[in-house]
Design a protein around this motif. Sequence first.
Motif, PDB file in Angstrom:
ATOM      1  N   ALA A   1      12.579 -16.412  21.438  1.00  0.00           N
ATOM      2  CA  ALA A   1      12.169 -15.158  22.058  1.00  0.00           C
ATOM      3  C   ALA A   1      10.757 -15.340  22.618  1.00  0.00           C
ATOM      4  CB  ALA A   1      12.200 -14.037  21.022  1.00  0.00           C
ATOM      5  N   PRO A   2      10.376 -14.516  23.585  1.00  0.00           N
ATOM      6  CA  PRO A   2       9.041 -14.626  24.173  1.00  0.00           C
ATOM      7  C   PRO A   2       7.946 -14.551  23.119  1.00  0.00           C
ATOM      8  CG  PRO A   2      10.400 -13.165  25.484  1.00  0.00           C
ATOM      9  CD  PRO A   2      11.186 -13.471  24.244  1.00  0.00           C
ATOM     10  N   GLY A   3       7.029 -15.489  23.166  1.00  0.00           N
ATOM     11  CA  GLY A   3       5.903 -15.488  22.242  1.00  0.00           C
ATOM     12  C   GLY A   3       6.224 -15.968  20.844  1.00  0.00           C
ATOM     13  N   LYS A   4       7.456 -16.412  20.620  1.00  0.00           N
ATOM     14  CA  LYS A   4       7.865 -16.875  19.285  1.00  0.00           C
ATOM     15  C   LYS A   4       8.306 -18.326  19.345  1.00  0.00           C
ATOM     16  CE  LYS A   4       9.269 -12.402  17.402  1.00  0.00           C
ATOM     17  NZ  LYS A   4      10.342 -11.673  16.660  1.00  0.00           N
ATOM     18  N   GLU A   5       8.302 -18.965  18.178  1.00  0.00           N
ATOM     19  CA  GLU A   5       8.770 -20.343  18.103  1.00  0.00           C
ATOM     20  C   GLU A   5      10.298 -20.377  18.155  1.00  0.00           C
ATOM     21  OE1 GLU A   5       5.142 -22.285  15.453  1.00  0.00           O
ATOM     22  OE2 GLU A   5       7.210 -22.360  14.742  1.00  0.00           O
ATOM     23  N   ARG A   6      10.795 -21.527  18.578  1.00  0.00           N
ATOM     24  CA  ARG A   6      12.239 -21.713  18.578  1.00  0.00           C
ATOM     25  C   ARG A   6      12.744 -21.731  17.139  1.00  0.00           C
ATOM     26  NH1 ARG A   6      14.005 -26.583  22.174  1.00  0.00           N
ATOM     27  NH2 ARG A   6      13.271 -25.142  23.747  1.00  0.00           N
ATOM     28  N   GLU A   7      13.850 -21.046  16.876  1.00  0.00           N
ATOM     29  CA  GLU A   7      14.397 -20.997  15.531  1.00  0.00           C
ATOM     30  C   GLU A   7      15.867 -21.387  15.531  1.00  0.00           C
ATOM     31  OE1 GLU A   7      14.806 -17.189  13.657  1.00  0.00           O
ATOM     32  OE2 GLU A   7      15.301 -16.152  15.522  1.00  0.00           O
ATOM     33  N   GLY A   8      16.285 -21.995  14.452  1.00  0.00           N
ATOM     34  CA  GLY A   8      17.680 -22.368  14.303  1.00  0.00           C
ATOM     35  C   GLY A   8      18.535 -21.165  13.955  1.00  0.00           C
ATOM     36  N   VAL A   9      19.737 -21.106  14.507  1.00  0.00           N
ATOM     37  CA  VAL A   9      20.631 -19.975  14.310  1.00  0.00           C
ATOM     38  C   VAL A   9      21.861 -20.387  13.502  1.00  0.00           C
ATOM     39  CG1 VAL A   9      22.092 -18.283  15.472  1.00  0.00           C
ATOM     40  CG2 VAL A   9      19.851 -18.863  16.430  1.00  0.00           C
ATOM     41  N   SER A  10      22.613 -21.345  14.028  1.00  0.00           N
ATOM     42  CA  SER A  10      23.848 -21.784  13.383  1.00  0.00           C
ATOM     43  C   SER A  10      24.103 -23.237  13.760  1.00  0.00           C
ATOM     44  CB  SER A  10      25.049 -20.954  13.850  1.00  0.00           C
ATOM     45  OG  SER A  10      24.912 -19.595  13.548  1.00  0.00           O
ATOM     46  N   CYS A  11      24.845 -23.928  12.903  1.00  0.00           N
ATOM     47  CA  CYS A  11      25.269 -25.277  13.272  1.00  0.00           C
ATOM     48  C   CYS A  11      26.657 -25.550  12.720  1.00  0.00           C
ATOM     49  CB  CYS A  11      24.281 -26.341  12.821  1.00  0.00           C
ATOM     50  SG  CYS A  11      24.065 -26.518  11.049  1.00  0.00           S
ATOM     51  N   ILE A  12      27.314 -26.527  13.336  1.00  0.00           N
ATOM     52  CA  ILE A  12      28.671 -26.878  12.930  1.00  0.00           C
ATOM     53  C   ILE A  12      28.804 -28.400  12.937  1.00  0.00           C
ATOM     54  CG2 ILE A  12      29.518 -26.633  15.318  1.00  0.00           C
ATOM     55  CD1 ILE A  12      32.175 -25.572  14.044  1.00  0.00           C
ATOM     56  N   PRO A  13      29.260 -28.978  11.822  1.00  0.00           N
ATOM     57  CA  PRO A  13      29.445 -30.426  11.771  1.00  0.00           C
ATOM     58  C   PRO A  13      30.556 -30.895  12.712  1.00  0.00           C
ATOM     59  CG  PRO A  13      29.312 -29.492   9.561  1.00  0.00           C
ATOM     60  CD  PRO A  13      29.489 -28.344  10.520  1.00  0.00           C
ATOM     61  N   SER A  14      30.652 -32.192  12.892  1.00  0.00           N
ATOM     62  CA  SER A  14      31.657 -32.752  13.787  1.00  0.00           C
ATOM     63  C   SER A  14      33.074 -32.418  13.338  1.00  0.00           C
ATOM     64  CB  SER A  14      31.487 -34.274  13.877  1.00  0.00           C
ATOM     65  OG  SER A  14      31.562 -34.861  12.596  1.00  0.00           O
ATOM     66  N   SER A  15      33.266 -32.249  12.039  1.00  0.00           N
ATOM     67  CA  SER A  15      34.590 -31.937  11.496  1.00  0.00           C
ATOM     68  C   SER A  15      35.005 -30.503  11.756  1.00  0.00           C
ATOM     69  CB  SER A  15      34.588 -32.168   9.984  1.00  0.00           C
ATOM     70  OG  SER A  15      33.742 -31.217   9.364  1.00  0.00           O
ATOM     71  N   GLY A  16      34.040 -29.644  12.062  1.00  0.00           N
ATOM     72  CA  GLY A  16      34.349 -28.221  12.211  1.00  0.00           C
ATOM     73  C   GLY A  16      34.285 -27.452  10.897  1.00  0.00           C
ATOM     74  N   GLN A  17      34.043 -28.191   9.798  1.00  0.00           N
ATOM     75  CA  GLN A  17      33.951 -27.552   8.487  1.00  0.00           C
ATOM     76  C   GLN A  17      32.477 -27.403   8.082  1.00  0.00           C
ATOM     77  OE1 GLN A  17      36.861 -26.673   6.852  1.00  0.00           O
ATOM     78  NE2 GLN A  17      37.861 -27.352   8.727  1.00  0.00           N
ATOM     79  N   ASN A  18      32.234 -26.541   7.101  1.00  0.00           N
ATOM     80  CA  ASN A  18      30.886 -26.384   6.532  1.00  0.00           C
ATOM     81  C   ASN A  18      29.856 -25.929   7.554  1.00  0.00           C
ATOM     82  OD1 ASN A  18      31.869 -27.417   4.028  1.00  0.00           O
ATOM     83  ND2 ASN A  18      31.599 -29.495   4.791  1.00  0.00           N
ATOM     84  N   GLN A  19      30.201 -24.911   8.317  1.00  0.00           N
ATOM     85  CA  GLN A  19      29.232 -24.351   9.237  1.00  0.00           C
ATOM     86  C   GLN A  19      28.070 -23.745   8.448  1.00  0.00           C
ATOM     87  OE1 GLN A  19      32.479 -23.556   9.060  1.00  0.00           O
ATOM     88  NE2 GLN A  19      33.347 -23.066  11.057  1.00  0.00           N
ATOM     89  N   TRP A  20      26.937 -23.668   9.106  1.00  0.00           N
ATOM     90  CA  TRP A  20      25.742 -23.091   8.472  1.00  0.00           C
ATOM     91  C   TRP A  20      25.159 -22.037   9.385  1.00  0.00           C
ATOM     92  CZ3 TRP A  20      20.658 -22.232   9.425  1.00  0.00           C
ATOM     93  CH2 TRP A  20      19.852 -21.904   8.319  1.00  0.00           C
ATOM     94  N   ASP A  21      24.763 -20.899   8.802  1.00  0.00           N
ATOM     95  CA  ASP A  21      24.154 -19.819   9.576  1.00  0.00           C
ATOM     96  C   ASP A  21      22.836 -19.402   8.950  1.00  0.00           C
ATOM     97  OD1 ASP A  21      27.443 -18.662   9.524  1.00  0.00           O
ATOM     98  OD2 ASP A  21      26.473 -19.370  11.348  1.00  0.00           O
ATOM     99  N   ALA A  22      21.867 -19.056   9.787  1.00  0.00           N
ATOM    100  CA  ALA A  22      20.612 -18.504   9.290  1.00  0.00           C
ATOM    101  C   ALA A  22      20.873 -17.138   8.661  1.00  0.00           C
ATOM    102  CB  ALA A  22      19.606 -18.387  10.432  1.00  0.00           C
ATOM    103  N   ASP A  23      20.056 -16.759   7.694  1.00  0.00           N
ATOM    104  CA  ASP A  23      20.241 -15.467   7.023  1.00  0.00           C
ATOM    105  C   ASP A  23      20.218 -14.301   8.013  1.00  0.00           C
ATOM    106  OD1 ASP A  23      18.381 -16.352   4.008  1.00  0.00           O
ATOM    107  OD2 ASP A  23      20.466 -16.675   4.571  1.00  0.00           O
ATOM    108  N   SER A  24      19.440 -14.439   9.062  1.00  0.00           N
ATOM    109  CA  SER A  24      19.278 -13.346  10.023  1.00  0.00           C
ATOM    110  C   SER A  24      20.560 -13.055  10.813  1.00  0.00           C
ATOM    111  CB  SER A  24      18.140 -13.658  10.992  1.00  0.00           C
ATOM    112  OG  SER A  24      18.393 -14.869  11.680  1.00  0.00           O
ATOM    113  N   VAL A  25      21.500 -14.007  10.834  1.00  0.00           N
ATOM    114  CA  VAL A  25      22.722 -13.807  11.616  1.00  0.00           C
ATOM    115  C   VAL A  25      23.983 -13.911  10.759  1.00  0.00           C
ATOM    116  CG1 VAL A  25      21.566 -14.753  13.644  1.00  0.00           C
ATOM    117  CG2 VAL A  25      23.040 -16.245  12.263  1.00  0.00           C
ATOM    118  N   LYS A  26      23.811 -14.204   9.487  1.00  0.00           N
ATOM    119  CA  LYS A  26      24.963 -14.406   8.611  1.00  0.00           C
ATOM    120  C   LYS A  26      25.826 -13.151   8.572  1.00  0.00           C
ATOM    121  CE  LYS A  26      24.009 -17.266   5.525  1.00  0.00           C
ATOM    122  NZ  LYS A  26      23.431 -17.993   4.373  1.00  0.00           N
TER     123      LYS A  26
END
Length: 126
Positions: free
Chosen positions: A40-65
């Motif tokens: 966002a403007p004036g803020k640092e880049r933050e991680g939101v979600s990620c997904i491994p190559s297998s498609g399993q064990n996705q991870w989400d930040a608390d802010s979007v969970k």
Amino acid sequence: QFQLVESGGDLVQPGGSLRLSCKASGFTLDNYAIGWFRQAPGKEREGVSCIPSSGQNQWDADSVKGRFTVSRDNAKSSVYLQMNGLKPEDSAVYFCTAVLQLDGHCELRALRSASWGPGTQVTVSS
């Protein structure tokens, strides 16, 4: 060289939904974990979600969970971010890139060889 292009950003009202797409070219997406980040403007880049190559064990930040879901379709060389229940604080430029994967889990740390695309703008406002 990794090349990922984001799309799907738009202006949406609070409570609305969007589906972002991340299209890969120049490499085999199947082998990599992919992460979504936002800035966002004036803020640092933050991680939101990620997904491994297998498609399993996705991870989400608390802010979007519970509101965002990351998925992938390796046959289409694409990763998606389904965003529901959008809030004004979700407004940002969203990026995707290849991220670290360890023991079947992803971490929101971009690989050194990864590059950043132009991103796609998401604006949540009434």
